[in-house]
Design an enzyme around this catalytic site. Sequence first.
Site, PDB file in Angstrom:
ATOM      1  N   ASP A  81      43.325 126.243  33.154  1.00  0.00           N
ATOM      2  CA  ASP A  81      43.962 127.550  32.933  1.00  0.00           C
ATOM      3  C   ASP A  81      43.423 128.558  33.943  1.00  0.00           C
ATOM      4  O   ASP A  81      42.332 128.375  34.487  1.00  0.00           O
ATOM      5  CB  ASP A  81      43.652 128.030  31.498  1.00  0.00           C
ATOM      6  CG  ASP A  81      44.646 129.070  30.996  1.00  0.00           C
ATOM      7  OD1 ASP A  81      45.464 129.575  31.804  1.00  0.00           O
ATOM      8  OD2 ASP A  81      44.609 129.383  29.788  1.00  0.00           O
ATOM      9  N   GLU A 103      46.084 130.312  24.332  1.00  0.00           N
ATOM     10  CA  GLU A 103      45.135 129.833  25.349  1.00  0.00           C
ATOM     11  C   GLU A 103      43.765 129.566  24.724  1.00  0.00           C
ATOM     12  O   GLU A 103      43.109 128.581  25.050  1.00  0.00           O
ATOM     13  CB  GLU A 103      44.998 130.859  26.474  1.00  0.00           C
ATOM     14  CG  GLU A 103      46.231 130.915  27.369  1.00  0.00           C
ATOM     15  CD  GLU A 103      46.206 132.053  28.365  1.00  0.00           C
ATOM     16  OE1 GLU A 103      46.916 131.952  29.380  1.00  0.00           O
ATOM     17  OE2 GLU A 103      45.503 133.050  28.140  1.00  0.00           O
TER      18      GLU A 103
HETATM   19  C1  5RP Z   1      47.625 134.589  30.700  1.00  0.00           C
HETATM   20  C2  5RP Z   1      46.313 134.499  31.355  1.00  0.00           C
HETATM   21  C3  5RP Z   1      46.303 134.084  32.784  1.00  0.00           C
HETATM   22  O1  5RP Z   1      45.555 132.929  32.909  1.00  0.00           O
HETATM   23  C4  5RP Z   1      45.695 135.171  33.607  1.00  0.00           C
HETATM   24  O2  5RP Z   1      46.424 136.364  33.378  1.00  0.00           O
HETATM   25  C5  5RP Z   1      45.681 134.833  35.089  1.00  0.00           C
HETATM   26  O3  5RP Z   1      47.000 134.804  35.556  1.00  0.00           O
HETATM   27  P1  5RP Z   1      47.323 134.517  37.093  1.00  0.00           P
HETATM   28  O4  5RP Z   1      46.968 133.117  37.352  1.00  0.00           O
HETATM   29  O5  5RP Z   1      48.803 134.788  37.193  1.00  0.00           O
HETATM   30  O6  5RP Z   1      46.534 135.510  37.910  1.00  0.00           O
HETATM   31  O7  5RP Z   1      45.275 134.719  30.786  1.00  0.00           O
HETATM   32  O8  5RP Z   1      47.507 135.058  29.392  1.00  0.00           O
END
Ligand code: 5RP
EC number: 5.3.1.6
Length: 235
Positions: A81, A103
Site C-alpha cells: 500500500d 486499509e
Molecule cells: C489512500 C491512502 C494512500 O495510500 C495515500 O493517500 C497515498 O496515495 P498516493 O499513492 O496516491 O500518493 O492512504 O487512503
Amino acid sequence: MDQLKRQAAARALEEVRDGMQLGLGTGSTAKHFVELLGARVAAGLNVIGVPTSEATRADAERCGVPLTTLDEIDHLDITVDGADEIDPDLNLIKGGGGALLREKIVAAASDRMIVIADDTKWVPTLGRFPLPIEVIPFGLGATRRAIEKAFAQCGVSGQMAVRRAKDGHVFVTDGGHWILDAQLGRIADPAGLAKALSVIPGVVEHGLFIGLASSAVLAGGEGIRVIERRKPKGD
Ligand code: 5RP
C-alpha cells in the site's frame, strides 16, 4: 513522480511469491502495483487479493487479479500500500485517498505490510500532511469537541475540516462515513495520539498507522531505498 511510484511498486512485486494472498492498497502508487501484478497474473502467477477500496476492486478486476474477502480467507501474506507520510519508525499517515478504514483492517490482517512511495513521503516527524479522521456524521459536533480535547491532551492543535469531494459535496467513504482532515503540523507522539483518538465514540478510524508497516520501499532520484522496521509488528 509517477515513474518513481512505479519503480517502488515494481520493487515490492519482487517480494510476491506464487500462492500468496495479498492485500491491495489504494491510491496512485498502489494502483501501479495492481497493474504490475495483473501483468504477472496474466503470465501465470497464482495469487489472490483483497482490495482496500471499491476503486482498487475496479482496478484489480480490470487488470485480471483474482479477488477474495477476509471472510473467505484467514490471513494475508503481504499487503502492499502507499502512504501520505512515513517516519523513521515506519509509522504512517494514510487516508489521503479516503480508504484508511479498509486499509487498516487489511494491513492488520497481514503478516507483512510493505509501504511503497516516492521519497517525498519520507518525513522526520509526522503531521505536515493533514491527518484524516473517519467519523460518523451523527453527533459530529460532539465528536469534534472530543477530538479537540484529545489533541490538547497530546500537545497538538490545528484546524479541522470536513473533507469535500471535487464536486463540492461532502466526501463519503466506502463505509458511508465522513472524514475530518486535521492540520496538526507536527505530531510528536503519534502512538499516544492514535490511542487517544481510537477511544472516542464517533471516530470510526484515524489515519495514524502505528506499528503496522514492516518495510518501506522509497523511490527517489538516487535509486530505491528499502527500510526495514526495527521493532516487531504491533509494537
Ligand atoms: C489512500 C491512502 C494512500 O495510500 C495515500 O493517500 C497515498 O496515495 P498516493 O499513492 O496516491 O500518493 O492512504 O487512503
